[in-house]
Design an enzyme around this catalytic site. Structure first.
Site, PDB file in Angstrom:
ATOM      1  N   HIS A 174       4.767   0.091   0.168  1.00 53.76           N
ATOM      2  CA  HIS A 174       5.552  -0.966   0.985  1.00 53.76           C
ATOM      3  C   HIS A 174       4.426  -1.686   1.756  1.00 53.76           C
ATOM      4  O   HIS A 174       3.237  -1.623   1.495  1.00 53.76           O
ATOM      5  CB  HIS A 174       6.086   0.297   2.032  1.00 53.76           C
ATOM      6  N   ASP A 180       0.439   4.656   2.203  1.00 55.06           N
ATOM      7  CA  ASP A 180      -0.450   5.295   3.226  1.00 55.06           C
ATOM      8  C   ASP A 180      -1.323   6.212   3.018  1.00 55.06           C
ATOM      9  O   ASP A 180      -1.519   7.177   2.430  1.00 55.06           O
ATOM     10  CB  ASP A 180       0.398   5.898   4.263  1.00 55.06           C
ATOM     11  N   HIS A 200       0.759  -1.180   0.390  1.00 58.10           N
ATOM     12  CA  HIS A 200      -0.071  -0.155  -0.141  1.00 58.10           C
ATOM     13  C   HIS A 200       1.058   1.314   0.235  1.00 58.10           C
ATOM     14  O   HIS A 200       2.159   1.145   0.472  1.00 58.10           O
ATOM     15  CB  HIS A 200      -0.822   0.041   1.143  1.00 58.10           C
ATOM     16  N   ARG A 203       4.644   5.711  13.927  1.00 58.00           N
ATOM     17  CA  ARG A 203       4.862   6.367  12.767  1.00 58.00           C
ATOM     18  C   ARG A 203       4.187   7.786  12.634  1.00 58.00           C
ATOM     19  O   ARG A 203       3.281   7.936  13.252  1.00 58.00           O
ATOM     20  CB  ARG A 203       4.149   5.598  11.507  1.00 58.00           C
TER      21      ARG A 203
END
Length: 377
Positions: free
Chosen positions: A322, A175, A173, A341
């Site tokens: 990623h 983000d 995907h 994150r």
């Protein structure tokens, strides 16, 4: 205040820690799972004008390259690793140069980083308003709602059951691509690891586009696809966690252009992209399945990063995909993969037919006498 940041003081008992002294590595090792899902709700995101700091970068990246102990490209097409630079000590120029480096190389890795959660938020805001995850866990601290906690216990039965039947490749995907203005960069710090495993893969959207035949490139340019927040809506339904903000559906170009490099990148992925606008379901499924497989099997434009404690990956969600590798789950070896994150947002994705591909751009730079220094390929 940027429209993506909500000035909300959580009046809930769960938020018991102070951001100034928050040590998530210590917290997970002392208390185990600590992430919370407080019922704090946010209004829909409002459009804003994004000004990418990469436009302020030095094309030679001297502030970074000249002050690092070591800089090397991990693979020819994606990924650069820098040693001897602490992200919590970056100057303004180094922050801007980092934006350009990440735009060109897709993902940049730093090891042994001392940056703490509060400093990570401050750094992330340099690159754009920070995204509050719609459903993921956050730390139990006030003013930490823009931090997404990453914590997966290797033998957690509930987690294993929830993802039973999923292929690891289903996790590829970019983000929050379902937002109108999705993530630009992402900063992920991993500070606790299982005994072995837990690597992450990134793939280059630039090279994924370049590897298509000219006929396919012409075919996909100008197409649009719907990206859906249904994964997060379903997560909220299945877990009972509050959906802090509605996870919308939005339409983006299948090929987008990076605003700093001006290079074209493929911009569809299995996790959030659902259909191509104007196609029948059968047509859309066939085209998207080809493109997904093209990305997921493109092992010569992917990079695999083996995490070490306190390493950070900084990647550009506009031109990369990623996927975490869940090879450590369910083996009885125990352990926790933990980190957090911080996710700046960027411009609304766009396509420009006059833009160049990465290969075209690099070829023109070489002809013009570019140095080809590490981290600039």
């Amino acid at each position: 205040m940027p429209p993506n940041v909500v000035d909300t003081e959580a009046k809930v008992e769960e938020l018991q820690y102070d951001l100034d002294s928050l040590d998530l590595k210590k917290l997970v090792r002392e208390k185990g799972f600590y992430g919370v899902h407080p019922e704090i709700f946010y209004p829909p995101l409002e459009p804003y004008e994004h000004k990418d700091p990469g436009h302020l970068a030095d094309p030679k990246l001297a502030s970074l390259l000249d002050n690092a102990e070591k800089v090397f490209d991990v693979t020819p097409n994606i990924g650069t690793e820098i040693h001897g630079i602490q992200l919590n000590e970056l100057t303004e120029q180094q922050k801007n140069d980092l934006a350009l480096l990440v735009a060109r190389r897709g993902v940049v890795f730093f090891r042994d980083q001392k940056i703490n959660p509060k400093q990570s938020l401050e750094l992330g805001r340099h690159y754009g308003p920070l995204h509050v995850h719609n459903v993921g866990a956050i730390p139990p601290a006030k003013n930490a709602h823009e931090i997404l906690t990453i914590q997966i216990e290797a033998d957690n039965e509930a987690y294993l059951k929830r993802f039973a039947g999923r292929r690891p490749a289903d996790g590829w995907h970019s983000d929050v691509s379902y937002e109108l203005q999705p993530s630009s960069l992402a900063f992920l710090k991993i500070d606790t690891l299982p005994p072995v495993g837990g690597d992450t893969l990134w793939a280059s959207g630039y090279e994924a586009y370049d590897r298509l035949s000219p006929a396919w490139q012409k075919f996909v340019e100008g197409l649009e696809a719907v990206h859906s927040g249904d994964v997060h809506r379903e997560t909220a339904r299945a877990t009972g966690y509050p959906l802090r903000r509605e996870a919308p559906d939005n339409t983006h170009p299948v090929v987008r252009v990076h605003p700093v490099t001006g290079w074209k990148a493929l911009y569809v992925q299995r996790n959030f992209t659902r259909r191509i606008v104007g196609f029948t379901k059968r047509e859309s499924d066939a085209v998207l399945e080809f493109l997904y497989n093209h990305i997921e099997t493109g092992i010569d434009f992917q990079v695999r990063f083996r995490w070490t404690e306190d390493a950070i990956a900084v990647w550009d969600n506009r031109v990369t995909f990623h996927a975490a590798i869940p090879d450590y789950l369910g083996l009885g070896n125990g352990g926790i993969r933990h980190g957090y994150r911080v996710t700046p947002t960027g411009e609304r994705p766009y396509f420009d037919a006059k833009a160049k591909s990465r290969r075209q751009g690099l070829a023109e730079e070489k002809e013009a006498g570019a140095t080809g220094a590490p981290g600039t390929q």
